[in-house]
Design a protein around this motif. Structure first.
Motif, PDB file in Angstrom:
ATOM      1  N   UNK A   1     -70.470  73.610  17.187  1.00  0.00           N
ATOM      2  CA  UNK A   1     -70.786  73.164  18.612  1.00  0.00           C
ATOM      3  C   UNK A   1     -69.844  73.801  19.769  1.00  0.00           C
ATOM      4  N   UNK A   2     -69.340  72.962  20.456  1.00  0.00           N
ATOM      5  CA  UNK A   2     -68.364  73.566  21.597  1.00  0.00           C
ATOM      6  C   UNK A   2     -67.147  74.362  20.887  1.00  0.00           C
ATOM      7  N   UNK A   3     -66.801  73.992  19.704  1.00  0.00           N
ATOM      8  CA  UNK A   3     -65.385  74.371  19.164  1.00  0.00           C
ATOM      9  C   UNK A   3     -65.551  76.013  18.896  1.00  0.00           C
ATOM     10  N   UNK A   4     -66.944  76.448  18.701  1.00  0.00           N
ATOM     11  CA  UNK A   4     -67.094  77.980  18.496  1.00  0.00           C
ATOM     12  C   UNK A   4     -66.620  78.753  19.569  1.00  0.00           C
TER      13      UNK A   4
ATOM     14  N   UNK B   1     -59.237  60.205  20.579  1.00  0.00           N
ATOM     15  CA  UNK B   1     -58.917  61.437  19.764  1.00  0.00           C
ATOM     16  C   UNK B   1     -58.837  62.543  20.557  1.00  0.00           C
ATOM     17  N   UNK B   2     -58.379  63.780  20.119  1.00  0.00           N
ATOM     18  CA  UNK B   2     -58.060  65.066  20.888  1.00  0.00           C
ATOM     19  C   UNK B   2     -58.156  66.193  19.576  1.00  0.00           C
ATOM     20  N   UNK B   3     -58.834  67.097  19.807  1.00  0.00           N
ATOM     21  CA  UNK B   3     -59.377  68.046  18.924  1.00  0.00           C
ATOM     22  C   UNK B   3     -59.225  69.235  19.451  1.00  0.00           C
ATOM     23  N   UNK B   4     -58.597  70.601  18.573  1.00  0.00           N
ATOM     24  CA  UNK B   4     -58.521  71.868  19.089  1.00  0.00           C
ATOM     25  C   UNK B   4     -59.110  72.549  17.680  1.00  0.00           C
ATOM     26  N   UNK B   5     -59.910  73.738  18.000  1.00  0.00           N
ATOM     27  CA  UNK B   5     -60.416  74.522  17.071  1.00  0.00           C
ATOM     28  C   UNK B   5     -59.297  75.541  16.541  1.00  0.00           C
TER      29      UNK B   5
END
Length: 681
Positions: free
Chosen positions: A326-329, A360-364
């Protein structure tokens, strides 16, 4: 008269009948008029003095109020306190009906705002908390106030204001006003308003000036308060950044100290969780099919674990699987303050609720250019508004984890290839050493061959003409002797010249001189021949050569180093040549071996002082003989030795290693014996 100005007339009237005025009457009336003029001047002076006293008192009161405002600004940068004090004192000193501070809405383009502080007489309504909207203000007035202009309106009704602006003033029963802009730096922040509500008012210059001074001080207070707020925020930001850098530094140190990825994950999740004050920090890894599982976490007490012995939590996110990350790519971070306010798919929302996630917060996490996994911060207890600095910090940690994973992978690959790399390195060093030495010797051979060729041509010319010069000289001497016999009584001039040139000695020494020149030319030809034999440029293939000739050519080149120096005596050269046949070899490479070995022997002897040698003369011994390999194959045995102190047994085991040398820095490269070993063996 009042001074030099005509103030009025003193009139004496006779109304009953005509009257012939006496001169004494006229004089008396004139005196009375003069006294009245004096009285007028004194009364006017008294009035001026009294007004000046009132003005001075008023000015002193103004300065006191201004001083109190300035003191309040210096004592405290609490704007509410400053505004309340200023409006109260300003209304009292100006005897106005209302003094208020109006603030513009920052997003309204100066068309909206409200009074945030006021002091007003009880008989007039309050302007506080009344939101005003004036569509004409931003276009007609804001630019002028931004330039520092002050507006004074003695009578609102005759001021020519726009209808919309006049309606707003009427809403607060304003009949007259003074408006001063309040600036925060170069930006219009609000207005200081002095209102007269009971009627019009002719504002005095001193009142306008005083209100202007107060407005200027309030602008200073606004600027200082804003600066203080920025400074405090910067301090908080710096403290936060310093703490972030500390955590980041500890993680980097952990990565450098150990490439145990599990230990790095443990340290990173714990430190980040405690620093960000979240309920959970977790590391999620993608599988090849873009499903995945949690591989590390730190979670506060009271919440179920996602990682542990016997726990295998799989987050089946169909969106990430179908969109390959998804967006993390695209290396984007994601922050959700409240899952109940976000537009999640039903399956994703169900998973979040099952894991009790509210924000939540997510970083690739990238390893090189590939998306490896995710670093997630979860808030279970309540929604949370994520700061941009927190997201940036989370992304920095994710980047460092990506570096750690990459380094751990590299270490694993490196360990598996260490033996091959070591062997390749050794082969590369050997090849490099051989190339360097070969290039050096090739260059030296070309130089020697070139010099030999250049010397050989003029030497051959000289040597070839010496025989003719000797023959011609003998004939000339014979002719001279014949002249002496036939003409014994020479003229006085010839006799004098004969004595001057010492003809008898010249006749005796000239043949010897020619003979010595022939011997010297012959010696030069031998040297040139030796140089050509050493260079062997024309012998690139293996062929049968005289080994002794190659050794002698090498010694000829090194002859200058065998001579006596201040520290050691002459190096004695002992040659014990056996009866060797021609040997099949690469002559140029073999000469290179002789050069390296004999050069090392000379270096070893020259490195020892004469006082340390116990009066033993330095000596190099070269012997040759015919030997056998494995008892049946004949071979040439060449021994080169010196009587120096030698080297230790531990060093002797390494003498053929590339770049190993016992010489001081700058004296040797450590390649000579390594190349010699490769050539011979």
């Amino acid at each position: 008269m009042k001074g030099n100005e005509l103030w009025g007339l003193l009139c004496v009237h006779q109304c009953s009948a005509p009257r012939n005025w006496e001169s004494s009457e006229i004089q008396f009336a004139t005196q009375i008029s003069a006294q009245l003029s004096i009285a007028l001047e004194q009364a006017d002076l008294l009035a001026q003095t009294q007004q000046q006293t009132v003005d001075l008192h008023y000015a002193a009161e103004q300065q006191r109020i201004l001083f109190e405002v300035v003191a309040k600004i210096r004592e405290s940068l609490d704007l509410d306190t400053i505004f309340r004090t200023t409006t109260t004192e300003l209304r009292r000193i100006l005897n106005a009906d209302r003094v208020g501070i109006y603030r513009f809405d920052p997003d309204s383009n100066f068309n909206e705002g409200e009074f945030i502080t006021e002091d007003v007489l009880p008989v007039f309504g309050s302007a506080m908390a009344v939101k005003t909207r004036d569509q004409c203000f931003g276009e007609n007035y804001a630019n002028k106030y931004s330039q520092g202009q002050i507006k004074v309106f003695p009578d609102i009704a005759t001021a020519g204001l726009s209808d919309c602006h006049a309606d707003i003033l009427a809403q607060f029963a304003i009949k007259a006003q003074i408006i001063m802009p309040l600036m925060n730096g170069s930006q219009l922040w609000g207005l200081l308003c002095v209102h007269q509500c009971d009627g019009s008012r002719n504002w005095k210059t001193s009142e306008i000036q005083f209100a202007t001074q107060v407005g200027t001080q309030l602008s200073v207070a606004l600027e200082q308060a804003d600066l203080l707020a920025k400074t405090r925020q910067q301090t908080i930001d710096l403290q936060w950044a310093a703490q972030q850098q500390r955590i980041l530094f500890e993680i980097v140190v952990k990565i450098r100290e150990s490439l145990d990825i599990n230990a790095i994950f443990k340290t990173a999740t714990q430190e980040v969780c405690q620093f960000m004050q979240v309920d959970r920090i977790a590391v999620y890894r993608f599988n090849p099919d873009w499903s995945g599982q949690y591989v590390a976490e730190f979670v506060k007490d009271g919440w179920s674990k996602l990682v542990g012995e016997g726990i295998n939590t799989v987050w089946e996110n169909t969106y990430l699987q179908s969109h390959h990350g998804g967006r993390y790519i695209n290396n984007e971070t994601l922050a959700v303050n409240d899952i109940y306010q976000a537009c999640h798919s039903e399956c994703n929302f169900t998973i979040l609720e099952r894991f009790q996630v509210q924000a939540y917060a997510i970083a690739p996490i990238f390893v090189g250019q590939e998306l490896w996994g995710l670093l997630a911060a979860y808030q279970h207890s309540a929604p949370r508004c994520w700061e941009s600095s927190e997201l940036k910090f989370l992304a920095q940690i994710a980047n460092q984890l990506g570096v750690a994973i990459q380094q751990a992978d590299f270490l694993e690959k490196t360990r598996g290839q260490s033996a091959q790399i070591a062997q390749n390195l050794k082969d590369l060093q050997d090849t490099q050493a051989q190339l360097i030495q070969t290039e050096k010797m090739s260059g030296l051979g070309q130089l020697v061959a070139g010099i030999a060729h250049e010397i050989n041509n003029p030497v051959n010319f000289i040597y070839g003409n010496l025989n003719h010069a000797t023959d011609y000289t003998e004939k000339l001497l014979s002719l001279l002797e014949l002249y002496q016999q036939q003409y014994f009584d020479a003229s006085p001039e010839i006799g004098e010249l004969t004595e001057d040139i010492d003809l008898e000695f010249l006749l005796e020494d000239l043949p010897k001189l020619l003979l010595s020149m022939k011997v010297g030319a012959d010696r030069i030809r031998q040297i040139v021949l030796s140089l050509r034999n050493f260079s062997r440029l024309d012998e690139s293939q293996m062929k049968a050569v005289d080994i002794h000739e190659g050794i002698d050519s090498t010694l000829l080149i090194l002859q200058h180093r065998l001579k006596s120096s201040s520290d050691i005596g002459n190096i004695v050269l002992v040659k014990e040549y056996g009866n060797l046949p021609l040997v099949e070899c690469y002559a140029g490479q073999l000469n290179q071996v002789f050069m390296n070995v004999i050069g090392n022997a000379i270096d070893a002897l020259q490195s020892e002082k004469l006082s340390d040698r116990k009066f033993v003369n330095p000596q190099i011994k070269i012997s040759t003989a015919v030997g056998q390999i494995n008892g049946d194959v004949p071979s040439a045995v060449i021994r080169i030795s010196d009587n120096g102190s030698g080297i230790s047994e531990s060093m002797r085991e390494r003498i053929f290693d590339p770049f190993f040398t016992t010489k001081p820095i700058g004296k040797g490269t450590g390649l000579g014996l390594s190349i010699s070993y490769q050539i011979v063996v």
